[in-house]
Design a protein around this motif. Structure first.
Motif, mmCIF file in Angstrom:
data_model
loop_
_atom_site.group_PDB
_atom_site.id
_atom_site.type_symbol
_atom_site.label_atom_id
_atom_site.label_comp_id
_atom_site.label_asym_id
_atom_site.label_seq_id
_atom_site.Cartn_x
_atom_site.Cartn_y
_atom_site.Cartn_z
ATOM 1 N N ALA A 1 -0.891 -1.139 -2.747
ATOM 2 C CA ALA A 1 -2.208 -1.710 -3.234
ATOM 3 C C ALA A 1 -2.884 -3.073 -2.757
ATOM 4 O O ALA A 1 -4.120 -3.260 -2.446
ATOM 5 C CB ALA A 1 -2.310 -1.817 -4.790
ATOM 6 N N LEU A 2 -1.908 -3.605 -2.329
ATOM 7 C CA LEU A 2 -2.384 -5.243 -1.692
ATOM 8 C C LEU A 2 -3.228 -4.802 -0.434
ATOM 9 O O LEU A 2 -4.171 -5.387 -0.373
ATOM 10 C CB LEU A 2 -1.202 -5.941 -1.225
ATOM 11 N N GLU A 3 -2.728 -3.876 0.569
ATOM 12 C CA GLU A 3 -3.485 -3.669 1.552
ATOM 13 C C GLU A 3 -5.028 -2.808 1.262
ATOM 14 O O GLU A 3 -5.882 -3.206 1.765
ATOM 15 C CB GLU A 3 -2.539 -2.479 2.350
ATOM 16 N N MET A 4 -5.011 -2.091 0.271
ATOM 17 C CA MET A 4 -6.183 -1.767 -0.399
ATOM 18 C C MET A 4 -7.173 -2.736 -0.736
ATOM 19 O O MET A 4 -8.252 -2.741 -0.354
ATOM 20 C CB MET A 4 -5.869 -0.662 -1.482
ATOM 21 N N TRP A 5 -6.580 -3.851 -1.558
ATOM 22 C CA TRP A 5 -7.594 -4.766 -1.875
ATOM 23 C C TRP A 5 -7.987 -5.857 -0.785
ATOM 24 O O TRP A 5 -9.137 -6.335 -0.796
ATOM 25 C CB TRP A 5 -6.762 -5.668 -2.951
ATOM 26 N N GLU A 6 -6.944 -5.650 0.353
ATOM 27 C CA GLU A 6 -7.458 -6.889 1.408
ATOM 28 C C GLU A 6 -8.736 -6.154 2.326
ATOM 29 O O GLU A 6 -9.066 -6.859 3.096
ATOM 30 C CB GLU A 6 -6.172 -6.579 2.354
ATOM 31 N N GLU A 7 -8.814 -4.899 1.847
ATOM 32 C CA GLU A 7 -10.185 -4.242 2.619
ATOM 33 C C GLU A 7 -11.513 -4.726 2.005
ATOM 34 O O GLU A 7 -12.471 -4.541 2.713
ATOM 35 C CB GLU A 7 -10.113 -2.606 2.347
ATOM 36 N N GLY A 8 -11.436 -5.575 1.014
ATOM 37 C CA GLY A 8 -12.600 -5.962 0.491
ATOM 38 C C GLY A 8 -13.612 -5.035 -0.415
ATOM 39 O O GLY A 8 -14.641 -5.605 -0.709
#
Lengths: 318, 318
Positions: B165-172
């Motif tokens: 999920a961290l990577e998902m949120w990093e997409e903005g």
């Protein structure tokens, strides 16, 4: 001026790429460490299975439609196809706001008919023979005044398909070899033009099923030999090589490698299992050809176009 | 201090993400216009089916292995699993240069055993019962001194799964809702922690099969109810919810929606046909839950984690 075909230039191909932007995805290039280990080289898969309508055909159809004059557009476009070109042309016409008439054999899969109808194409059914398709198409063109857009033997279509390799080269990867499957030759001829314009020393190599090997035989004989009774799981490659396509292939393609049905299925399975993506059997043909000839590609950077992903999931060969 | 579980913080999760970089892919987020039209919202699919070992499990196993002390590493790691955690742990141990002992039921699929062996894991077979698995594992741990790394009910594993999920949120992308499937609860609890830390107002919603609905029932009853006799095509979700996972879910998850087998298969087919990617049945559960409750998600931006792609291609349900 007769008999001299003027091929699209790199500027033409770049202009086509701009022209079709509203119609297409820029598809990703994927790699697989596992497949690279098996193959002994670095493979870059250009994923046209993720393209609009599920195949590279979206490019050529869009380019052909967009190059029509306003006058030609009035009466729409027509073609005969049971496959991806039908859906691609119906969709391109729909995006361009013009009519499309698609002659389809009565035995075409329901899912293909639904796709064409879903894009607003008008389907005209005919008997499932080439004669019936051509006759019906002529009637439709005579009745409607629509412009016939052939699936591959047509410069504007080839120019459109050539934009796929353009995107590959734009990624900055110095390919030693670029591979595509060959059926009618639209994708292969476009890929060869772009690749040889940009990098003359790069090899352009096609994969072809043994059961539909007219391109390979024509290439060796240096004359166009039509396919009779093709038989292969790679249903996108059943068609005979086109005339213009053959001309381009003779000038710009380095080799055509053939593979057996078992080799196609094995390569297809490898992509499904290792890359977790869905491809048509036709897509697996270049990879199968590479795996059959590993020494030839050893250590190279190889670009392979995965041409489409429209497959009947109920009929997978494994 | 007893009985109080200290959950990983956002800093812990970010540190875990750094720690496991050598072990994982940053997987892409894909979208499908066709599915968005059907769903009536904007869905962003996080493709953990493209993850190493074909599932998000690579994250948790890698984090747990990397957090071992040098002393612990000497004797290696052990677990019992017939699924993705087995391969993930064997691979993580292999990359870290330590031994792994994997207790597998004798009826585990050959392909799973091959994967574990391929990553250098030592397989110890046992009878296909939970008792036999646990007893055999205890024997292995006693004999080897290896550290037991459980598949989900374990903070270091949850912390690792939270990096997805961290990577998902990093997409903005400002997700209104983030969805994940729930089985043991490793992915769901990690996803909930990360998402609520970063965006407290975002809904975190799980999908669960009706035939293995212990998480849904536990969530409603506010007490952990173990699953007895689960039955679903979503084979990754057969396990009972873990204790720590349940604690996190009660605090950070907004809802758990259940779906029927037919709804799972329909959503799975949609992803195969429209997105041309291969997912496990478990992955289709959150999408099925969304499609069953369209009004609830109307116009939202929804992130859905596609948890894995390890499926027997010969046994597709269509």
């Amino acid at each position: 001026m007769n008999d001299i075909t003027v091929f699209p230039t790199i500027d033409d191909i770049m202009a086509a790429h701009q022209r079709i932007q509203p119609f297409i995805h820029r598809t990703p290039i994927l790699t697989s460490e596992a497949i690279n280990q098996i193959a002994g080289c670095e493979i870059y898969f250009k994923c046209e299975n993720f393209q609009k309508v599920g195949a590279f055909k979206a490019r050529g159809a869009a380019n052909a439609v967009m190059k029509l004059t306003e006058e030609q557009k009035v009466n729409g476009v027509a073609t005969h196809s049971s496959g991806n070109h039908a859906a691609a042309l119906a969709r391109a016409a729909s995006v361009a706001g013009i009519k499309s008439y698609i002659v389809m054999p009565s035995n075409a899969p329901e899912i293909k008919k639904k796709a064409v109808a879903g894009y607003g194409g008008e389907i005209i059914e005919c008997e499932p023979t080439l004669i019936a398709r051509e006759t019906t198409l002529k009637e439709v063109v005579a009745r409607t005044g629509a412009v016939f857009i052939p699936p591959y033997d047509y410069l504007d279509v080839i120019e459109g398909q050539a934009t796929c390799a353009l995107e590959m080269w734009e990624e900055g990867i110095p390919f030693d070899t670029v591979m595509a499957p060959v059926g009618g030759g639209g994708l292969l001829s476009g890929t060869a033009l772009t690749s040889k314009y940009i990098s003359p020393k790069t090899n352009v190599i096609a994969g072809e099923p043994e059961g539909a090997d007219d391109a390979s035989r024509s290439f060796k004989a240096k004359e166009l030999i039509p396919m009779v009774g093709p038989k292969t799981i790679a249903d996108g490659l059943l068609t005979s090589l086109g005339k213009i396509n053959f001309e381009i292939i003779m000038e710009y393609v380095d080799d055509i490698l053939t593979v057996s049905e078992a080799e196609i299925i094995e390569a297809m399975r490898l992509v499904y299992e290792r890359m977790k993506i869905i491809i048509e059997p036709s897509c697996a043909v270049p990879l199968a050809a590479l795996l059959k000839n590993k020494e030839r590609f050893k250590g190279q950077k190889v670009g392979i176009i995965l041409s489409g992903g429209n497959v009947d999931l109920g009929k997978l060969p494994f």
